[in-house]
Design a protein around this motif. Structure first.
Motif, PDB file in Angstrom:
ATOM      1  N   THR A  46      30.332   0.425 -68.267  1.00 13.12           N
ATOM      2  CA  THR A  46      31.233   0.188 -67.434  1.00 13.12           C
ATOM      3  C   THR A  46      31.832   0.359 -69.191  1.00 13.12           C
ATOM      4  O   THR A  46      31.643   0.199 -70.034  1.00 13.12           O
ATOM      5  CB  THR A  46      32.025  -1.508 -67.211  1.00 13.12           C
ATOM      6  OG1 THR A  46      31.848  -2.130 -68.497  1.00 13.12           O
ATOM      7  CG2 THR A  46      31.221  -1.569 -65.897  1.00 13.12           C
ATOM      8  N   THR A  47      33.241   0.487 -68.709  1.00 16.48           N
ATOM      9  CA  THR A  47      34.355   0.682 -70.100  1.00 16.48           C
ATOM     10  C   THR A  47      35.865   1.298 -69.999  1.00 16.48           C
ATOM     11  O   THR A  47      36.066   0.941 -68.615  1.00 16.48           O
ATOM     12  CB  THR A  47      33.634   2.010 -70.768  1.00 16.48           C
ATOM     13  OG1 THR A  47      34.726   2.729 -72.017  1.00 16.48           O
ATOM     14  CG2 THR A  47      34.244   4.473 -69.714  1.00 16.48           C
ATOM     15  N   ASP A  68      40.802  -1.871 -68.209  1.00 16.17           N
ATOM     16  CA  ASP A  68      39.855  -2.638 -68.999  1.00 16.17           C
ATOM     17  C   ASP A  68      39.029  -2.278 -69.037  1.00 16.17           C
ATOM     18  O   ASP A  68      37.714  -2.818 -69.924  1.00 16.17           O
ATOM     19  CB  ASP A  68      40.358  -3.997 -69.442  1.00 16.17           C
ATOM     20  CG  ASP A  68      40.364  -5.059 -67.822  1.00 16.17           C
ATOM     21  OD1 ASP A  68      39.885  -4.819 -67.159  1.00 16.17           O
ATOM     22  OD2 ASP A  68      40.726  -5.957 -68.524  1.00 16.17           O
ATOM     23  N   ASP A  69      38.114  -2.437 -67.349  1.00 14.66           N
ATOM     24  CA  ASP A  69      36.825  -2.129 -67.509  1.00 14.66           C
ATOM     25  C   ASP A  69      36.768  -1.605 -66.324  1.00 14.66           C
ATOM     26  O   ASP A  69      37.490  -1.785 -64.909  1.00 14.66           O
ATOM     27  CB  ASP A  69      36.677  -3.412 -66.941  1.00 14.66           C
ATOM     28  CG  ASP A  69      35.068  -3.619 -67.550  1.00 14.66           C
ATOM     29  OD1 ASP A  69      34.562  -2.522 -67.911  1.00 14.66           O
ATOM     30  OD2 ASP A  69      34.550  -4.239 -67.279  1.00 14.66           O
ATOM     31  N   GLY A 112      40.518  -3.230 -63.732  1.00 15.37           N
ATOM     32  CA  GLY A 112      39.486  -3.379 -64.394  1.00 15.37           C
ATOM     33  C   GLY A 112      38.682  -4.147 -63.332  1.00 15.37           C
ATOM     34  O   GLY A 112      38.619  -4.162 -61.993  1.00 15.37           O
ATOM     35  N   ASN A 118      33.091 -10.702 -60.369  1.00  9.52           N
ATOM     36  CA  ASN A 118      33.344  -9.301 -61.583  1.00  9.52           C
ATOM     37  C   ASN A 118      33.489  -8.271 -60.863  1.00  9.52           C
ATOM     38  O   ASN A 118      32.828  -7.534 -61.690  1.00  9.52           O
ATOM     39  CB  ASN A 118      32.457  -9.376 -62.853  1.00  9.52           C
ATOM     40  CG  ASN A 118      32.534 -10.156 -63.811  1.00  9.52           C
ATOM     41  OD1 ASN A 118      34.180 -10.462 -64.693  1.00  9.52           O
ATOM     42  ND2 ASN A 118      31.148 -10.745 -64.330  1.00  9.52           N
TER      43      ASN A 118
END
Length: 340
Positions: A46-47, A68-69, A112, A118
């Protein structure tokens, strides 16, 4: 194929990248719009990155969302829009659907992994006469829940889901009133005391919710190794004893609606919650602060005697309703049963 390394992207010839950065086009979801997604580091699972929406004719950028992700999946070498596998499956970074049921499609843009455990989170942009406008109320539904909300086009409702561990889930239904989500129903499933489970439903038809609670028992649960049950015609109730995980014995009573109205012990950690089994007399006894119970299964008769405040109530079981036997059930040495 998922999480393809950067070298493969370069060989395909459709990726512009430098130092692990990459920008992809997202197309095929609309005749009017297309999208772009940027990944800061394609070598990571993830980036950080961003997602954008463009007008196809003017090439004007209509929406930009920093993330952000981000993660991605490839389908025939492309990143696709409109994949939403509720609640834990694959999600596209861009979704194009009608979320407020006004006949115009809106955008959900991944920002994100702020959802439960998550999971992905989204920002919602509603179609208006002045273009696509960020909507805080719809976005709130797409932030803290498990996956994006689902759409029921026929009922014109949205449904979210949240969970806590393996055994607690809550589903919430929303209608859309004055272009805002309005909570109309919640359903909470709690199986933390398995095989006992509790279903709680709250419905808003006015200012105050109407609450209904059903407590059931799943005797097909893999941890229920065996059970003994009979029906008491006099009071229209079922009496159940069950072996839980070859470890403990439990007692439960179901009412006429098959809802659990009482079970013992209420807490698995209660060390003083003991049963006594007299094999010779075919009786199992136990007590709590309120009453004493004596269950019998001998010579073709079954039932239970309950002594409460000095008075004994005799519940004779219907032999035709009997499942299993107490003798067979208690052949397994259970930790909370004293054998005499």
């Amino acid at each position: 194929m998922k999480k393809i390394i950067t070298l493969c992207f370069l060989l395909l010839g459709w990726l512009n990248s430098a130092f692990g950065q990459a920008t992809f086009n997202i197309d095929g979801f609309s005749k009017q719009y297309y999208g772009k997604v940027y990944y800061a580091d394609t070598s990571a699972l993830t980036t950080a990155g961003w997602v954008e929406v463009y007008d196809r004719i003017t090439k004007k950028k209509l929406i930009h969302v920093d993330a952000d992700d981000l993660s991605f999946d490839l389908h025939d070498g492309k990143i696709k829009a409109n994949i939403a596998e509720f609640p834990y499956g694959e999600y596209s970074v861009l979704l194009y659907e009608d979320y407020n049921f006004d006949g115009r499609k809106d955008f959900a843009i991944m920002d994100g992994n702020n959802g439960c455990y998550n999971g992905p989170s989204f920002q919602i942009f509603l179609a208006t006469n002045k273009g696509f406008v960020y909507n805080a109320d719809f976005t709130e539904l797409a932030q803290d829940n498990c996956g994006l909300f689902t759409i029921n086009k026929k009922e014109k409702t949205l449904t979210t889901m949240i969970k806590n561990g393996c055994c607690w889930h809550q589903f919430s239904d929303y209608s859309v009133v004055n272009n805002r989500p309005k909570l109309i129903r919640t359903q909470t499933d709690d199986s933390s005391k398995s095989p006992i489970y509790t279903l709680t439903i709250e419905e808003w038809t006015g200012k105050k919710p109407i609450k209904k609670v059903f407590k059931g028992i799943n005797l097909e649960n893999e941890l229920v190794k065996d059970y003994f049950m009979f029906h008491v015609d006099k009071v229209n109730k079922d009496v159940i004893l069950y072996n839980f995980d070859d470890c403990l014995l439990y007692y439960a009573v179901l009412d006429a609606e098959k809802s659990v109205e009482f079970y013992y012990p209420a807490d698995r950690l209660q060390e003083d919650s003991k049963f006594k089994y007299d094999k010779k007399n075919g009786k199992l006894t136990f007590s709590n602060k309120d009453a004493k119970y004596s269950i019998y299964d001998k010579s073709g008769t079954v039932g239970i005697d309950i002594t409460y405040k000095g008075k004994t109530y005799q519940w004779k079981g219907n032999p035709k309703s009997q499942h299993g036997s107490m003798v067979r059930l208690l052949k397994t040495k259970l930790g909370n049963v004293a054998y005499q």
